[in-house]
Structures are given as structure tokens and as C-alpha cells.
Design a protein around this motif. Structure first.
Motif, PDB file in Angstrom:
ATOM      1  N   VAL A   1       0.838  -1.208   0.000  1.00 32.18           N
ATOM      2  CA  VAL A   1       0.000   0.000   0.000  1.00 32.18           C
ATOM      3  C   VAL A   1       0.866   1.248   0.000  1.00 32.18           C
ATOM      4  N   SER A   2       1.945   1.245   0.785  1.00 30.42           N
ATOM      5  CA  SER A   2       2.801   2.440   0.859  1.00 30.42           C
ATOM      6  C   SER A   2       3.451   2.753  -0.483  1.00 30.42           C
ATOM      7  N   VAL A   3       3.782   1.702  -1.254  1.00 27.35           N
ATOM      8  CA  VAL A   3       4.412   1.905  -2.558  1.00 27.35           C
ATOM      9  C   VAL A   3       3.382   2.255  -3.630  1.00 27.35           C
ATOM     10  N   LEU A   4       2.262   1.551  -3.623  1.00 30.72           N
ATOM     11  CA  LEU A   4       1.308   1.671  -4.725  1.00 30.72           C
ATOM     12  C   LEU A   4       0.278   2.782  -4.544  1.00 30.72           C
ATOM     13  N   ALA A   5      -0.042   3.141  -3.299  1.00 36.47           N
ATOM     14  CA  ALA A   5      -1.114   4.122  -3.074  1.00 36.47           C
ATOM     15  C   ALA A   5      -0.863   5.457  -3.789  1.00 36.47           C
ATOM     16  N   PRO A   6       0.354   6.027  -3.736  1.00 41.58           N
ATOM     17  CA  PRO A   6       0.560   7.295  -4.461  1.00 41.58           C
ATOM     18  C   PRO A   6       0.376   7.151  -5.968  1.00 41.58           C
ATOM     19  N   ILE A   7       0.761   5.998  -6.516  1.00 42.77           N
ATOM     20  CA  ILE A   7       0.595   5.759  -7.955  1.00 42.77           C
ATOM     21  C   ILE A   7      -0.881   5.639  -8.295  1.00 42.77           C
ATOM     22  N   THR A   8      -1.613   4.883  -7.478  1.00 39.75           N
ATOM     23  CA  THR A   8      -3.051   4.705  -7.697  1.00 39.75           C
ATOM     24  C   THR A   8      -3.785   6.038  -7.629  1.00 39.75           C
ATOM     25  N   GLU A   9      -3.437   6.845  -6.631  1.00 39.90           N
ATOM     26  CA  GLU A   9      -4.086   8.150  -6.470  1.00 39.90           C
ATOM     27  C   GLU A   9      -3.815   9.051  -7.672  1.00 39.90           C
ATOM     28  N   GLU A  10      -2.569   9.055  -8.148  1.00 38.91           N
ATOM     29  CA  GLU A  10      -2.226   9.887  -9.300  1.00 38.91           C
ATOM     30  C   GLU A  10      -2.886   9.367 -10.575  1.00 38.91           C
ATOM     31  N   MET A  11      -2.976   8.038 -10.723  1.00 40.51           N
ATOM     32  CA  MET A  11      -3.662   7.475 -11.889  1.00 40.51           C
ATOM     33  C   MET A  11      -5.119   7.904 -11.918  1.00 40.51           C
ATOM     34  N   ARG A  12      -5.763   7.890 -10.765  1.00 35.50           N
ATOM     35  CA  ARG A  12      -7.173   8.306 -10.705  1.00 35.50           C
ATOM     36  C   ARG A  12      -7.316   9.776 -11.077  1.00 35.50           C
ATOM     37  N   ARG A  13      -6.399  10.610 -10.581  1.00 39.95           N
ATOM     38  CA  ARG A  13      -6.450  12.034 -10.910  1.00 39.95           C
ATOM     39  C   ARG A  13      -6.288  12.248 -12.410  1.00 39.95           C
ATOM     40  N   LEU A  14      -5.338  11.525 -13.008  1.00 43.35           N
ATOM     41  CA  LEU A  14      -5.088  11.666 -14.443  1.00 43.35           C
ATOM     42  C   LEU A  14      -6.254  11.127 -15.265  1.00 43.35           C
ATOM     43  N   ASN A  15      -6.816   9.999 -14.835  1.00 43.31           N
ATOM     44  CA  ASN A  15      -7.935   9.416 -15.581  1.00 43.31           C
ATOM     45  C   ASN A  15      -9.167  10.316 -15.545  1.00 43.31           C
ATOM     46  N   ASP A  16      -9.245  11.181 -14.532  1.00 45.52           N
ATOM     47  CA  ASP A  16     -10.344  12.142 -14.463  1.00 45.52           C
ATOM     48  C   ASP A  16     -10.099  13.365 -15.349  1.00 45.52           C
ATOM     49  N   ASP A  17      -8.935  13.410 -15.982  1.00 42.97           N
ATOM     50  CA  ASP A  17      -8.584  14.538 -16.851  1.00 42.97           C
ATOM     51  C   ASP A  17      -8.102  14.002 -18.207  1.00 42.97           C
ATOM     52  N   PRO A  18      -9.003  13.378 -18.977  1.00 45.01           N
ATOM     53  CA  PRO A  18      -8.594  12.773 -20.253  1.00 45.01           C
ATOM     54  C   PRO A  18      -8.018  13.789 -21.229  1.00 45.01           C
ATOM     55  N   GLY A  19      -8.412  15.048 -21.105  1.00 45.97           N
ATOM     56  CA  GLY A  19      -7.872  16.072 -21.998  1.00 45.97           C
ATOM     57  C   GLY A  19      -6.370  16.235 -21.816  1.00 45.97           C
ATOM     58  N   HIS A  20      -5.910  16.152 -20.572  1.00 45.27           N
ATOM     59  CA  HIS A  20      -4.476  16.273 -20.311  1.00 45.27           C
ATOM     60  C   HIS A  20      -3.732  15.082 -20.906  1.00 45.27           C
ATOM     61  N   ILE A  21      -4.284  13.880 -20.719  1.00 40.76           N
ATOM     62  CA  ILE A  21      -3.645  12.673 -21.260  1.00 40.76           C
ATOM     63  C   ILE A  21      -3.571  12.766 -22.783  1.00 40.76           C
ATOM     64  N   ASP A  22      -4.664  13.193 -23.405  1.00 45.05           N
ATOM     65  CA  ASP A  22      -4.681  13.325 -24.866  1.00 45.05           C
ATOM     66  C   ASP A  22      -3.637  14.333 -25.340  1.00 45.05           C
ATOM     67  N   ALA A  23      -3.450  15.406 -24.563  1.00 43.80           N
ATOM     68  CA  ALA A  23      -2.457  16.416 -24.935  1.00 43.80           C
ATOM     69  C   ALA A  23      -1.042  15.847 -24.842  1.00 43.80           C
ATOM     70  N   VAL A  24      -0.787  15.030 -23.833  1.00 43.01           N
ATOM     71  CA  VAL A  24       0.521  14.372 -23.699  1.00 43.01           C
ATOM     72  C   VAL A  24       0.770  13.466 -24.892  1.00 43.01           C
ATOM     73  N   LEU A  25      -0.241  12.683 -25.267  1.00 45.48           N
ATOM     74  CA  LEU A  25      -0.091  11.754 -26.391  1.00 45.48           C
ATOM     75  C   LEU A  25       0.068  12.502 -27.713  1.00 45.48           C
ATOM     76  N   LYS A  26      -0.641  13.596 -27.860  1.00 43.57           N
ATOM     77  CA  LYS A  26      -0.522  14.392 -29.088  1.00 43.57           C
ATOM     78  C   LYS A  26       0.887  14.966 -29.212  1.00 43.57           C
ATOM     79  N   ASP A  27       1.386  15.541 -28.117  1.00 45.99           N
ATOM     80  CA  ASP A  27       2.731  16.110 -28.134  1.00 45.99           C
ATOM     81  C   ASP A  27       3.773  15.026 -28.395  1.00 45.99           C
ATOM     82  N   GLY A  28       3.634  13.901 -27.702  1.00 48.17           N
ATOM     83  CA  GLY A  28       4.579  12.803 -27.903  1.00 48.17           C
ATOM     84  C   GLY A  28       4.524  12.248 -29.312  1.00 48.17           C
ATOM     85  N   GLY A  29       3.304  12.140 -29.859  1.00 49.31           N
ATOM     86  CA  GLY A  29       3.153  11.639 -31.216  1.00 49.31           C
ATOM     87  C   GLY A  29       3.802  12.549 -32.239  1.00 49.31           C
ATOM     88  N   GLU A  30       3.681  13.859 -32.026  1.00 43.78           N
ATOM     89  CA  GLU A  30       4.295  14.817 -32.956  1.00 43.78           C
ATOM     90  C   GLU A  30       5.816  14.730 -32.896  1.00 43.78           C
TER      91      GLU A  30
END
Length: 353
Positions: free
Chosen positions: A304-333
Motif C-alpha cells: 500500500v505504501s508503494v502503490l497508493a501514491p501511484i493509484t491516487e495519481e492514476m485516478r487524478r489523471l484518468n479524471d482529466d482525459p484532456g491532459h492525457i490526450d495532450a501528452v499523447l498528441k505532443d509525444g506523437g508529434e
């Protein structure tokens, strides 16, 4: 130039939830490798079509893998994070490699045999040619190193075979194009366009097994959710799964020898060791002689101590699909700039007008 620029490439398919085995065996290594050389990390969404053509949530799965990359600590600014289908040159180079690779090479791939099963005639052509696309993924960026697990070593050897055959078949044209460099493969000097990619194995790879059967790898496809710890599991779920993990009635041994023939005990000790960056022997020195009723709570707290911060950040990111799409767009370019240059050179070498 006298040598190929050091470059790492790796990717994960967007199929199913990522689990503890993916984190320990891949993601954590990806993060560490950022400190050593330039990295390109891809969500290989085109590969996900080889075993299953129709997906209900491929876009969401692609975003989820990207979120796991970012939450684990991969830096999409210093390095490149993108999804494969953003860069059309992956498919274009794969076609060239389909014409370089031999049918016999593909038929020998054990992963094709395993996935196709007895009904090989009904398997998709994509499943058979999948290693050729994997070779294109790597060589499109003229990557020199790939972090691999045991199940991908054969595909990496095929990538080297394809690179070698291309280099030899077109050696004169590569030299005339001014795009290659002189390398030595074994005792053979070759003027090469594509590097002979090397597997990157950083120390002993933790082999994370199922929590329900210590003889089988932890898998996204296992029908029992209790067999794995998903990176999206909350703290209570992680603790419950570890509490219910299969064990035996004996106490933990004090030495490594005592784990022989005890697959489930070996797996839980190995998970503790990997999560704490310790050797199994150190873990046994601390917990040897204790029952699993004492060891499991300690393992749950650590997980839990190792994974909880990752899980929390994944949930935050998954709630912001626009940010993820922007990362993928920039990386793709950014990936596309490299890929376009490679394919321009391949066109010149092969003779495509």
C-alpha cells in the motif's frame, strides 16, 4: 557518426488493467532508465488488434496505460510518451519488414503458437506478423536498447535478424545514401542503417506470480481478480487480496533454500523483496520462522505504501482525459519527426519513389 546514438524504446499493450507484475517488471524499470539515456515509451494500441479486433474501450484503455506511465514517474517532457497509431510510419515500416522477414521465422515464434493454439489456420494474419510490427516499433527510432522480459527475448532476436538482413540486402545502397555507419556483427563488418538492438536487463527481474497459484504468472487475463493486485486497487482491496493469497501451513524459512518447492511462499517473499528493493535473503533474515499471519500484514502495509501514491495519481489523471490526450498528441508529434526522417531514408534505400 561512429556509433548509433543510445536510445531506449519500449511499449505496453492497452489491454486490461495493469497490475503489480507490470509495475515491478516494466514500469519501475522504465522510470529508472530515464536517468541513463533518451527514452521513447509507447502505448502499442495497434498491437492490441492482433488478438482481438473489436474493443469496446480501446481509447479508454490507451489513456489508462498512459496514466500509469505518468503516475509511475515517466517524464513526458524530457522523454517521449505517445500511442503507436499516432505515427503512421509504424505500419509503413512494418510492411517493409514483412517483406524482409521470412515465413519460417514467424512460424517459429513460440508466442504465436501459444496464442493461436491448435486452430492456427483461424488465427489472424496480424497475430502471425505481430513480431514484424514490433521490430518496426523499435527500429523506426533506430533504438539501440530495449528492456525485455523472458517472453519477449525471442521477438527481440527476430528484430535483430530483420535488421541484419535489411542491412546486408541493401548494404551498397545504404553506403551510397550516406545514412549508415560501419559496425561489426560477430566478426563481420557491415555498413548498417539499423542498429543491432540489445536487450536491456537490469539485474534479476522480479517474476511476479499469481496470488492464487504460485506456478503461474500474474496476468491481466486471469478470470479471478483475486489472482492479481491491480494498480487501480485501493488500499483495502490490496490488503484483502494479500490476506487471501494462497500460502501453505509452514512458517517462513530463514534461508533461500527453504523456499524450494513452496511456490506461493517464494512469490510473496519475492514481492516483498522487490517492493522494498531488498534481496530475498534479507527478507527471510527478518521474517524467517514467522507464520504468514504475521508476514502478510507487513507485506500489505508495504504494498500500500508503494502503490497508493501511484493509484491516487492514476485516478487524478484518468479524471482529466484532456491532459492525457495532450501528452499523447505532443509525444506523437515529436516521435513523428524522428519516424518521418527514418522512413524518408528507407524510401531512398529501398528505391520507393
Amino acid at each position: 557518426m561512429s556509433e548509433f546514438k543510445p536510445q531506449i524504446f519500449s511499449g505496453i499493450q492497452p489491454t486490461g488493467n495493469l497490475h503489480l507484475g507490470n509495475y515491478l517488471g516494466a514500469l519501475r524499470k522504465f522510470v529508472a532508465l530515464q536517468e541513463q539515456m533518451d527514452c521513447i515509451y509507447c502505448v502499442v494500441d495497434m498491437h492490441s488488434l492482433t488478438a482481438q479486433l473489436v474493443h469496446e474501450d480501446l481509447k479508454e484503455q490507451t489513456r489508462a496505460i498512459t496514466a500509469a506511465y505518468l503516475a509511475s514517474g515517466i517524464d513526458p517532457v524530457k522523454h517521449i510518451v505517445f500511442n503507436q497509431s499516432k505515427v503512421r510510419e509504424h505500419a509503413e515500416l512494418a510492411w517493409v519488414f514483412n517483406c524482409v522477414a521470412r515465413v519460417g521465422w514467424m512460424n517459429r515464434m513460440t508466442q504465436f503458437k501459444d496464442k493461436a493454439g491448435k486452430d492456427r489456420e483461424n488465427a489472424s494474419l496480424g497475430l502471425l506478423a505481430y513480431p514484424s510490427l514490433m521490430a518496426a516499433d523499435i527500429l523506426l527510432y533506430r533504438a539501440t536498447h530495449v528492456p525485455v522480459g523472458d517472453d519477449q527475448k525471442q521477438h527481440l532476436e527476430l528484430t535483430r535478424d530483420i535488421a541484419m538482413k535489411f542491412n546486408l540486402d541493401f548494404e551498397g545502397k545504404i553506403r551510397n545514401s550516406g545514412t549508415g555507419i560501419d559496425i561489426t556483427v560477430g566478426d563481420q563488418p557491415v555498413h548498417a542503417f539499423f542498429p543491432m538492438v540489445e536487450p536491456l536487463i537490469e539485474g534479476p527481474a522480479p517474476r511476479v506470480m499469481s496470488l492464487k497459484d504460485g506456478t503461474k504468472k500474474m496476468s491481466k487475463s486471469d478470470p479471478s481478480d483475486l489472482s492479481r493486485i491491480n494498480l487501480t486497487d485501493d488500499a483495502d482491496t490490496v490488503a484483502r487480496k494479500i490476506r487471501k493469497a494462497k500460502t501453505d501451513p509452514d512458517a517462513l524459512p530463514s534461508e533461500i533454500e527453504g523456499l524450494k518447492g513452496r511456490a506461493e511462499a517464494d512469490n510473496l517473499v519475492g514481492i516483498f523483496a522487490a517492493l522494498s528493493d531488498r534481496a530475498k535473503a534479507d527478507v527471510l533474515a527478518e521474517f524467517g520462522g514467522q507464520q504468514f499471519s504475521q508476514f502478510k500484514p507487513a507485506l500489505a502495509d508495504l504494498a500500500v505504501s508503494v502503490l497508493a501514491p501511484i493509484t491516487e495519481e492514476m485516478r487524478r489523471l484518468n479524471d482529466d482525459p484532456g491532459h492525457i490526450d495532450a501528452v499523447l498528441k505532443d509525444g506523437g508529434e515529436r516521435a513523428g519527426v524522428i519516424a518521418e526522417k527514418t522512413m524518408k531514408d528507407v524510401h531512398e534505400i529501398v528505391g520507393l519513389l
